[in-house]
Enzyme design. Structure first.
Site, PDB file in Angstrom:
ATOM      1  N   SER A 124      64.419  49.596  19.639  1.00 45.96           N
ATOM      2  CA  SER A 124      63.245  50.302  20.156  1.00 45.96           C
ATOM      3  C   SER A 124      62.113  49.373  20.567  1.00 45.96           C
ATOM      4  CB  SER A 124      62.717  51.300  19.109  1.00 45.96           C
ATOM      5  OG  SER A 124      62.081  50.622  18.045  1.00 45.96           O
ATOM      6  N   LYS A 161      56.734  48.798  14.853  1.00 47.64           N
ATOM      7  CA  LYS A 161      56.260  49.471  16.063  1.00 47.64           C
ATOM      8  C   LYS A 161      54.889  48.921  16.442  1.00 47.64           C
ATOM      9  CE  LYS A 161      59.562  52.656  16.508  1.00 47.64           C
ATOM     10  NZ  LYS A 161      60.508  51.951  15.623  1.00 47.64           N
TER      11      LYS A 161
END
Length: 203
Positions: A124, A161
Protein backbone atom coordinates in the site's frame (compact mmCIF):
# COMPACT_ATOMS: atom_id res chain seq x y z
CA UNK A 1 55.31 -19.45 -4.28
CA UNK A 2 52.95 -18.86 -1.32
CA UNK A 3 54.17 -19.80 2.14
CA UNK A 4 50.72 -19.44 3.71
CA UNK A 5 49.84 -22.52 5.77
CA UNK A 6 46.49 -24.29 5.24
CA UNK A 7 45.35 -23.08 8.68
CA UNK A 8 46.25 -19.44 7.88
CA UNK A 9 44.56 -19.74 4.49
CA UNK A 10 41.40 -21.06 6.15
CA UNK A 11 41.39 -18.14 8.60
CA UNK A 12 41.60 -15.69 5.70
CA UNK A 13 38.61 -17.45 4.14
CA UNK A 14 36.70 -17.22 7.42
CA UNK A 15 37.56 -13.53 7.76
CA UNK A 16 36.29 -12.87 4.23
CA UNK A 17 33.08 -14.75 5.06
CA UNK A 18 32.60 -12.68 8.24
CA UNK A 19 33.19 -9.45 6.30
CA UNK A 20 30.63 -10.43 3.66
CA UNK A 21 28.01 -11.27 6.28
CA UNK A 22 28.57 -8.05 8.22
CA UNK A 23 28.36 -6.07 4.96
CA UNK A 24 24.78 -7.30 4.47
CA UNK A 25 23.90 -6.54 8.07
CA UNK A 26 24.18 -9.77 10.03
CA UNK A 27 27.36 -11.23 11.56
CA UNK A 28 27.51 -15.04 11.41
CA UNK A 29 27.15 -17.25 14.46
CA UNK A 30 29.77 -19.86 15.34
CA UNK A 31 27.33 -22.56 14.21
CA UNK A 32 27.00 -20.92 10.80
CA UNK A 33 30.78 -20.64 10.42
CA UNK A 34 31.16 -24.30 11.36
CA UNK A 35 28.50 -25.35 8.85
CA UNK A 36 29.90 -23.19 6.03
CA UNK A 37 33.44 -24.49 6.42
CA UNK A 38 32.58 -28.08 7.25
CA UNK A 39 33.82 -28.10 10.85
CA UNK A 40 32.60 -30.93 13.06
CA UNK A 41 31.73 -28.57 15.91
CA UNK A 42 31.44 -24.94 16.92
CA UNK A 43 34.63 -25.35 18.95
CA UNK A 44 36.68 -25.60 15.77
CA UNK A 45 35.05 -22.44 14.44
CA UNK A 46 35.65 -20.70 17.75
CA UNK A 47 39.38 -21.50 17.58
CA UNK A 48 39.69 -19.63 14.28
CA UNK A 49 37.49 -16.75 15.44
CA UNK A 50 39.59 -16.29 18.58
CA UNK A 51 42.78 -16.29 16.48
CA UNK A 52 41.32 -13.58 14.24
CA UNK A 53 40.37 -11.54 17.32
CA UNK A 54 43.86 -11.90 18.80
CA UNK A 55 45.28 -10.64 15.50
CA UNK A 56 43.06 -7.55 15.75
CA UNK A 57 41.14 -8.42 12.57
CA UNK A 58 37.78 -8.72 14.33
CA UNK A 59 36.29 -7.79 17.70
CA UNK A 60 34.17 -10.04 19.92
CA UNK A 61 31.23 -8.92 22.04
CA UNK A 62 30.80 -11.22 25.08
CA UNK A 63 27.58 -13.17 25.61
CA UNK A 64 26.12 -12.50 22.18
CA UNK A 65 25.30 -15.24 19.70
CA UNK A 66 26.36 -13.01 16.80
CA UNK A 67 28.90 -11.01 18.74
CA UNK A 68 31.46 -10.62 15.96
CA UNK A 69 32.27 -7.07 14.88
CA UNK A 70 34.81 -5.49 12.58
CA UNK A 71 37.25 -3.04 14.18
CA UNK A 72 35.68 0.39 14.30
CA UNK A 73 32.10 -0.94 14.25
CA UNK A 74 31.42 1.09 17.36
CA UNK A 75 31.97 4.39 15.60
CA UNK A 76 29.05 6.84 15.81
CA UNK A 77 27.79 6.33 12.23
CA UNK A 78 27.22 2.58 12.74
CA UNK A 79 24.08 1.60 14.64
CA UNK A 80 22.78 -1.75 15.88
CA UNK A 81 19.06 -2.00 15.13
CA UNK A 82 16.78 -4.82 16.29
CA UNK A 83 14.13 -6.20 13.93
CA UNK A 84 11.05 -6.14 16.15
CA UNK A 85 8.55 -7.72 13.79
CA UNK A 86 6.26 -6.83 10.91
CA UNK A 87 4.21 -3.80 9.94
CA UNK A 88 1.38 -3.81 7.43
CA UNK A 89 1.46 -1.81 4.23
CA UNK A 90 -2.14 -2.76 3.51
CA UNK A 91 -4.72 -3.71 6.07
CA UNK A 92 -3.36 -3.50 9.64
CA UNK A 93 -1.91 -6.72 11.05
CA UNK A 94 -1.82 -7.98 14.61
CA UNK A 95 1.15 -7.79 16.94
CA UNK A 96 4.23 -9.74 15.95
CA UNK A 97 6.55 -11.38 18.49
CA UNK A 98 9.60 -10.11 16.62
CA UNK A 99 12.29 -11.90 14.68
CA UNK A 100 15.09 -11.91 17.24
CA UNK A 101 17.57 -10.41 14.79
CA UNK A 102 19.81 -7.39 14.92
CA UNK A 103 21.41 -5.58 12.01
CA UNK A 104 24.46 -3.30 12.08
CA UNK A 105 23.85 -0.50 9.60
CA UNK A 106 25.33 2.81 8.59
CA UNK A 107 23.20 5.44 10.35
CA UNK A 108 23.66 7.72 7.35
CA UNK A 109 21.19 5.53 5.45
CA UNK A 110 18.39 7.17 7.43
CA UNK A 111 16.96 10.69 7.61
CA UNK A 112 17.13 10.48 11.40
CA UNK A 113 18.47 7.84 13.75
CA UNK A 114 15.96 4.97 14.02
CA UNK A 115 15.36 2.94 17.18
CA UNK A 116 14.33 -0.29 15.48
CA UNK A 117 13.40 -1.96 12.19
CA UNK A 118 10.12 -3.47 11.03
CA UNK A 119 9.61 -5.71 8.00
CA UNK A 120 6.95 -4.42 5.64
CA UNK A 121 4.13 -6.72 4.62
CA UNK A 122 2.02 -5.48 1.70
CA UNK A 123 2.15 -2.94 -1.11
CA UNK A 124 0.00 0.00 0.00
CA UNK A 125 3.03 2.36 0.21
CA UNK A 126 4.69 1.65 -3.12
CA UNK A 127 4.27 5.22 -4.41
CA UNK A 128 6.48 6.33 -1.50
CA UNK A 129 9.07 3.72 -2.51
CA UNK A 130 8.22 1.32 0.33
CA UNK A 131 7.80 -2.24 -0.93
CA UNK A 132 6.79 -5.60 0.48
CA UNK A 133 9.74 -7.15 2.33
CA UNK A 134 11.58 -3.88 2.95
CA UNK A 135 12.99 -3.18 6.40
CA UNK A 136 11.84 0.25 7.53
CA UNK A 137 13.65 2.25 10.19
CA UNK A 138 11.38 3.70 12.88
CA UNK A 139 12.16 6.53 15.29
CA UNK A 140 10.12 5.83 18.41
CA UNK A 141 7.85 8.80 19.26
CA UNK A 142 4.14 9.34 20.03
CA UNK A 143 4.10 12.62 18.08
CA UNK A 144 4.02 13.26 14.33
CA UNK A 145 3.22 16.12 12.00
CA UNK A 146 0.55 16.11 9.34
CA UNK A 147 1.92 14.49 6.18
CA UNK A 148 4.61 12.37 7.83
CA UNK A 149 4.83 8.63 7.22
CA UNK A 150 4.16 6.93 10.55
CA UNK A 151 3.87 3.53 12.12
CA UNK A 152 0.51 3.58 13.89
CA UNK A 153 -1.42 1.22 16.11
CA UNK A 154 -5.17 0.98 15.47
CA UNK A 155 -7.13 -1.25 17.86
CA UNK A 156 -3.95 -3.17 18.64
CA UNK A 157 -2.92 -3.71 15.01
CA UNK A 158 0.06 -2.10 13.30
CA UNK A 159 0.23 -0.29 9.98
CA UNK A 160 2.54 2.11 8.12
CA UNK A 161 0.77 5.00 6.38
CA UNK A 162 0.96 8.74 5.71
CA UNK A 163 -0.67 10.71 8.52
CA UNK A 164 -3.41 13.19 7.70
CA UNK A 165 -4.82 15.34 10.50
CA UNK A 166 -8.11 17.08 9.74
CA UNK A 167 -10.59 19.01 11.81
CA UNK A 168 -12.97 16.07 11.76
CA UNK A 169 -10.31 13.52 12.77
CA UNK A 170 -7.37 11.44 11.61
CA UNK A 171 -6.91 9.49 8.43
CA UNK A 172 -4.07 7.13 7.51
CA UNK A 173 -3.37 7.44 3.82
CA UNK A 174 -1.98 4.65 1.64
CA UNK A 175 0.32 5.52 -1.25
CA UNK A 176 -1.22 3.09 -3.70
CA UNK A 177 -4.53 3.94 -5.45
CA UNK A 178 -5.69 0.35 -5.00
CA UNK A 179 -6.15 0.99 -1.26
CA UNK A 180 -8.65 3.19 0.58
CA UNK A 181 -7.61 5.48 3.45
CA UNK A 182 -8.08 4.24 7.00
CA UNK A 183 -10.42 6.60 8.82
CA UNK A 184 -9.74 6.53 12.56
CA UNK A 185 -12.93 6.98 14.55
CA UNK A 186 -12.93 8.58 18.03
CA UNK A 187 -13.98 5.26 19.56
CA UNK A 188 -10.93 3.39 18.26
CA UNK A 189 -7.74 2.80 20.23
CA UNK A 190 -5.21 4.79 18.21
CA UNK A 191 -1.58 5.64 18.87
CA UNK A 192 1.45 6.70 16.86
CA UNK A 193 4.29 4.30 17.57
CA UNK A 194 6.97 6.08 15.56
CA UNK A 195 8.05 8.00 12.50
CA UNK A 196 9.46 6.41 9.35
CA UNK A 197 13.18 7.23 8.92
CA UNK A 198 14.16 5.33 5.79
CA UNK A 199 14.55 1.74 4.66
CA UNK A 200 16.89 -1.09 3.85
CA UNK A 201 16.16 -3.38 0.92
CA UNK A 202 18.01 -6.67 1.08
CA UNK A 203 18.60 -8.58 -2.13
Amino acid sequence: MSTMSPETSRRHQILAFIQRRIAVGQPPSLAEIAETFGFASRNAAQKHVLALAEAGLIELVPNQKRGIRLPGAGRPDVVALPILGRVAAGSPIGPDPGQGQELWLDGRLFARRPDYLLRVQGDSMIDDGIFDGDLVGVHRTPEARDGQVVVARVDGEMTIKRLQRKRDGIRLLPRNPAYAPIVVSPSQDFAIEGIYCGLVRRG
